[in-house]
Design a protein around this motif. Structure first.
Motif, PDB file in Angstrom:
ATOM      1  N   ARG A   1       0.828  -1.206   0.000  1.00  0.00           N
ATOM      2  CA  ARG A   1       0.000   0.000   0.000  1.00  0.00           C
ATOM      3  C   ARG A   1       0.869   1.266   0.000  1.00  0.00           C
ATOM      4  NH1 ARG A   1      -5.505  -0.394   1.241  1.00  0.00           N
ATOM      5  NH2 ARG A   1      -6.241  -2.546   1.467  1.00  0.00           N
ATOM      6  N   VAL A   2       1.936   1.251   0.778  1.00  0.00           N
ATOM      7  CA  VAL A   2       2.850   2.402   0.779  1.00  0.00           C
ATOM      8  C   VAL A   2       3.510   2.553  -0.591  1.00  0.00           C
ATOM      9  CG1 VAL A   2       4.985   3.329   1.758  1.00  0.00           C
ATOM     10  CG2 VAL A   2       3.256   2.334   3.261  1.00  0.00           C
ATOM     11  N   GLU A   3       3.903   1.444  -1.176  1.00  0.00           N
ATOM     12  CA  GLU A   3       4.574   1.479  -2.478  1.00  0.00           C
ATOM     13  C   GLU A   3       3.640   1.991  -3.574  1.00  0.00           C
ATOM     14  OE1 GLU A   3       7.691  -2.195  -1.705  1.00  0.00           O
ATOM     15  OE2 GLU A   3       5.732  -2.604  -2.572  1.00  0.00           O
ATOM     16  N   VAL A   4       2.394   1.530  -3.570  1.00  0.00           N
ATOM     17  CA  VAL A   4       1.431   1.976  -4.572  1.00  0.00           C
ATOM     18  C   VAL A   4       1.157   3.463  -4.416  1.00  0.00           C
ATOM     19  CG1 VAL A   4      -0.979   1.780  -5.288  1.00  0.00           C
ATOM     20  CG2 VAL A   4       0.382  -0.278  -4.970  1.00  0.00           C
ATOM     21  N   LEU A   5       1.017   3.933  -3.185  1.00  0.00           N
ATOM     22  CA  LEU A   5       0.807   5.363  -2.961  1.00  0.00           C
ATOM     23  C   LEU A   5       2.002   6.168  -3.472  1.00  0.00           C
ATOM     24  CD1 LEU A   5      -0.849   7.683  -1.823  1.00  0.00           C
ATOM     25  CD2 LEU A   5       0.211   7.255   0.417  1.00  0.00           C
ATOM     26  N   ALA A   6       3.214   5.667  -3.231  1.00  0.00           N
ATOM     27  CA  ALA A   6       4.415   6.347  -3.721  1.00  0.00           C
ATOM     28  C   ALA A   6       4.397   6.459  -5.241  1.00  0.00           C
ATOM     29  CB  ALA A   6       5.665   5.606  -3.256  1.00  0.00           C
ATOM     30  N   LEU A   7       4.010   5.384  -5.917  1.00  0.00           N
ATOM     31  CA  LEU A   7       3.978   5.391  -7.380  1.00  0.00           C
ATOM     32  C   LEU A   7       2.928   6.357  -7.914  1.00  0.00           C
ATOM     33  CD1 LEU A   7       4.396   1.567  -7.910  1.00  0.00           C
ATOM     34  CD2 LEU A   7       5.966   3.313  -8.770  1.00  0.00           C
ATOM     35  N   LEU A   8       1.751   6.376  -7.306  1.00  0.00           N
ATOM     36  CA  LEU A   8       0.704   7.289  -7.759  1.00  0.00           C
ATOM     37  C   LEU A   8       1.119   8.742  -7.556  1.00  0.00           C
ATOM     38  CD1 LEU A   8      -2.534   5.501  -6.475  1.00  0.00           C
ATOM     39  CD2 LEU A   8      -1.641   5.588  -8.821  1.00  0.00           C
ATOM     40  N   GLN A   9       1.767   9.039  -6.447  1.00  0.00           N
ATOM     41  CA  GLN A   9       2.215  10.402  -6.201  1.00  0.00           C
ATOM     42  C   GLN A   9       3.348  10.793  -7.157  1.00  0.00           C
ATOM     43  OE1 GLN A   9       3.031  10.244  -1.953  1.00  0.00           O
ATOM     44  NE2 GLN A   9       1.075  11.227  -1.507  1.00  0.00           N
ATOM     45  N   THR A  10       4.201   9.837  -7.482  1.00  0.00           N
ATOM     46  CA  THR A  10       5.269  10.108  -8.438  1.00  0.00           C
ATOM     47  C   THR A  10       4.697  10.409  -9.817  1.00  0.00           C
ATOM     48  OG1 THR A  10       6.842   8.716  -7.242  1.00  0.00           O
ATOM     49  CG2 THR A  10       7.322   9.151  -9.559  1.00  0.00           C
ATOM     50  N   LEU A  11       3.745   9.597 -10.269  1.00  0.00           N
ATOM     51  CA  LEU A  11       3.104   9.856 -11.556  1.00  0.00           C
ATOM     52  C   LEU A  11       2.390  11.206 -11.541  1.00  0.00           C
ATOM     53  CD1 LEU A  11       2.175   9.053 -14.382  1.00  0.00           C
ATOM     54  CD2 LEU A  11       0.285   7.789 -13.326  1.00  0.00           C
ATOM     55  N   ASN A  12       1.701  11.496 -10.464  1.00  0.00           N
ATOM     56  CA  ASN A  12       1.000  12.775 -10.356  1.00  0.00           C
ATOM     57  C   ASN A  12       1.986  13.939 -10.477  1.00  0.00           C
ATOM     58  OD1 ASN A  12      -1.314  14.430  -9.881  1.00  0.00           O
ATOM     59  ND2 ASN A  12      -0.713  14.632  -7.735  1.00  0.00           N
ATOM     60  N   ALA A  13       3.113  13.851  -9.795  1.00  0.00           N
ATOM     61  CA  ALA A  13       4.116  14.911  -9.854  1.00  0.00           C
ATOM     62  C   ALA A  13       4.690  15.050 -11.259  1.00  0.00           C
ATOM     63  CB  ALA A  13       5.234  14.638  -8.850  1.00  0.00           C
ATOM     64  N   ASP A  14       4.939  13.932 -11.926  1.00  0.00           N
ATOM     65  CA  ASP A  14       5.462  13.982 -13.294  1.00  0.00           C
ATOM     66  C   ASP A  14       4.460  14.649 -14.234  1.00  0.00           C
ATOM     67  OD1 ASP A  14       7.806  12.772 -12.563  1.00  0.00           O
ATOM     68  OD2 ASP A  14       7.247  10.774 -13.271  1.00  0.00           O
ATOM     69  N   LEU A  15       3.182  14.312 -14.097  1.00  0.00           N
ATOM     70  CA  LEU A  15       2.157  14.908 -14.952  1.00  0.00           C
ATOM     71  C   LEU A  15       2.038  16.405 -14.711  1.00  0.00           C
ATOM     72  CD1 LEU A  15      -0.525  12.109 -14.549  1.00  0.00           C
ATOM     73  CD2 LEU A  15       0.563  12.743 -16.716  1.00  0.00           C
ATOM     74  N   LEU A  16       2.148  16.823 -13.456  1.00  0.00           N
ATOM     75  CA  LEU A  16       2.013  18.236 -13.129  1.00  0.00           C
ATOM     76  C   LEU A  16       3.212  19.060 -13.592  1.00  0.00           C
ATOM     77  CD1 LEU A  16       0.520  17.989  -9.524  1.00  0.00           C
ATOM     78  CD2 LEU A  16      -0.641  18.827 -11.574  1.00  0.00           C
ATOM     79  N   SER A  17       4.341  18.430 -13.785  1.00  0.00           N
ATOM     80  CA  SER A  17       5.551  19.177 -14.126  1.00  0.00           C
ATOM     81  C   SER A  17       5.877  19.163 -15.614  1.00  0.00           C
ATOM     82  CB  SER A  17       6.749  18.625 -13.336  1.00  0.00           C
ATOM     83  OG  SER A  17       6.961  17.256 -13.626  1.00  0.00           O
ATOM     84  N   HIS A  18       5.003  18.560 -16.440  1.00  0.00           N
ATOM     85  CA  HIS A  18       5.231  18.521 -17.887  1.00  0.00           C
ATOM     86  C   HIS A  18       3.960  18.910 -18.628  1.00  0.00           C
ATOM     87  CE1 HIS A  18       8.416  15.815 -16.317  1.00  0.00           C
ATOM     88  NE2 HIS A  18       9.134  16.354 -17.280  1.00  0.00           N
ATOM     89  N   PRO A  19       4.068  19.625 -19.747  1.00  0.00           N
ATOM     90  CA  PRO A  19       2.865  20.089 -20.452  1.00  0.00           C
ATOM     91  C   PRO A  19       2.104  18.999 -21.177  1.00  0.00           C
ATOM     92  CG  PRO A  19       4.836  20.740 -21.664  1.00  0.00           C
ATOM     93  CD  PRO A  19       5.304  20.169 -20.356  1.00  0.00           C
ATOM     94  N   SER A  20       2.764  17.937 -21.607  1.00  0.00           N
ATOM     95  CA  SER A  20       2.110  16.901 -22.405  1.00  0.00           C
ATOM     96  C   SER A  20       1.926  15.630 -21.592  1.00  0.00           C
ATOM     97  CB  SER A  20       2.920  16.583 -23.667  1.00  0.00           C
ATOM     98  OG  SER A  20       2.359  15.470 -24.341  1.00  0.00           O
ATOM     99  N   ALA A  21       0.652  15.283 -21.317  1.00  0.00           N
ATOM    100  CA  ALA A  21       0.372  14.038 -20.610  1.00  0.00           C
ATOM    101  C   ALA A  21       0.783  12.837 -21.454  1.00  0.00           C
ATOM    102  CB  ALA A  21      -1.109  13.966 -20.262  1.00  0.00           C
ATOM    103  N   THR A  22       0.637  12.950 -22.769  1.00  0.00           N
ATOM    104  CA  THR A  22       0.988  11.838 -23.658  1.00  0.00           C
ATOM    105  C   THR A  22       2.462  11.479 -23.530  1.00  0.00           C
ATOM    106  OG1 THR A  22      -0.734  12.490 -25.227  1.00  0.00           O
ATOM    107  CG2 THR A  22       1.008  11.055 -26.046  1.00  0.00           C
ATOM    108  N   LEU A  23       3.329  12.479 -23.601  1.00  0.00           N
ATOM    109  CA  LEU A  23       4.764  12.215 -23.510  1.00  0.00           C
ATOM    110  C   LEU A  23       5.151  11.725 -22.112  1.00  0.00           C
ATOM    111  CD1 LEU A  23       6.160  15.248 -25.562  1.00  0.00           C
ATOM    112  CD2 LEU A  23       5.744  12.895 -26.319  1.00  0.00           C
ATOM    113  N   THR A  24       4.472  12.244 -21.090  1.00  0.00           N
ATOM    114  CA  THR A  24       4.737  11.774 -19.729  1.00  0.00           C
ATOM    115  C   THR A  24       4.376  10.305 -19.590  1.00  0.00           C
ATOM    116  OG1 THR A  24       4.347  13.982 -18.804  1.00  0.00           O
ATOM    117  CG2 THR A  24       4.190  12.118 -17.289  1.00  0.00           C
ATOM    118  N   LEU A  25       3.245   9.905 -20.172  1.00  0.00           N
ATOM    119  CA  LEU A  25       2.838   8.497 -20.116  1.00  0.00           C
ATOM    120  C   LEU A  25       3.787   7.614 -20.914  1.00  0.00           C
ATOM    121  CD1 LEU A  25      -1.051   8.731 -20.351  1.00  0.00           C
ATOM    122  CD2 LEU A  25       0.338   8.197 -18.334  1.00  0.00           C
TER     123      LEU A  25
END
Length: 232
Positions: free
Chosen positions: A41-65
């Protein structure tokens, strides 16, 4: 780079979005699911927060994915494609004309896509855009192909203004870091809902004109990779 889990994930759970380096290299457990236990559960939360931070810091969601897909080896080729969903047009949300700075009679088009990497649908996106603020070539490509919106409008050198970023599900209860009880392990796989994260954003061109409102709902398939365990 592969995300390193087991032991290091708790540090990542603060959501800074940084990469973690652990030596020696981990061994993969290709068939292991996300277990319903406190560590996972801690690991999954870490991954979701990491993805969220990456999406917020880049203009293109497609390239981030695409970067996420490549880092976690979700497909042989880290290429995200947009699969059009037709016949499910949604009305323009309230306040959208104000957010797009357009009058009541300005035409707006709707496009719904699923962004997939290999067999994994990572995001379902609803997009309302102003065709008069795109080139004819862009409008034609959006009408006739499944190319992701972000790639089509890339020549506009757009920027993204996030209106909201919401974690739709958390594997841990609020206050877990202060001692709130973590759900007891059920001894099986962790149950993860279909949608885990949602972003609402407006895209602006290089002349600072808004041209698109997008609502992106990210699915549990962003976590469709085997856990990594460090060798003892």
């Amino acid at each position: 780079m592969r995300m390193i889990r087991r032991g290091a994930a708790a540090a990542c759970a603060i959501g800074l979005g940084g990469s973690l380096l652990v030596s020696p290299a981990p061994a993969r457990a290709p068939d292991a699911p996300w277990r319903d236990d406190a560590t996972s559960r801690v690991e999954v939360l870490a991954l979701l927060q990491t993805l969220n931070a990456d999406l917020l810091s880049h203009p293109s969601a497609t390239l981030t994915l695409e970067r996420w897909c490549g880092a976690h080896h979700l497909a042989p080729e880290a290429k995200v494609v947009a699969e059009r969903v037709r016949g499910e047009d949604k009305p323009l949300p309230e306040e959208a004309r104000k957010q797009l700075a357009i009058g009541p009679d300005e035409p707006v088009r709707y496009r719904r896509v699923q962004l997939a990497c290999g067999e994994h649908v990572l995001s379902e996106a609803d997009n309302w855009y102003v065709p008069s603020r795109l080139t004819d070539a862009m409008n034609h490509e959006l009408d006739t192909t499944d190319t992701p919106f972000g790639k089509v409008v890339q020549p506009l050198h757009f920027r993204r203004q996030t209106l909201s970023a919401e974690l739709l599900w958390s594997p841990l209860p609020q206050g877990w870091e202060s001692g709130a009880p973590v759900p007891a392990s059920k001894g099986g796989a962790l149950e993860i809902p279909h949608h885990v994260l949602q972003h609402r954003a407006v895209l602006f061109d290089q002349d600072n004109r808004p041209f698109s409102l997008v609502v992106e709902s990210y699915t549990s398939q962003v976590l469709d990779f085997a856990p990594v365990r460090l060798e003892p």
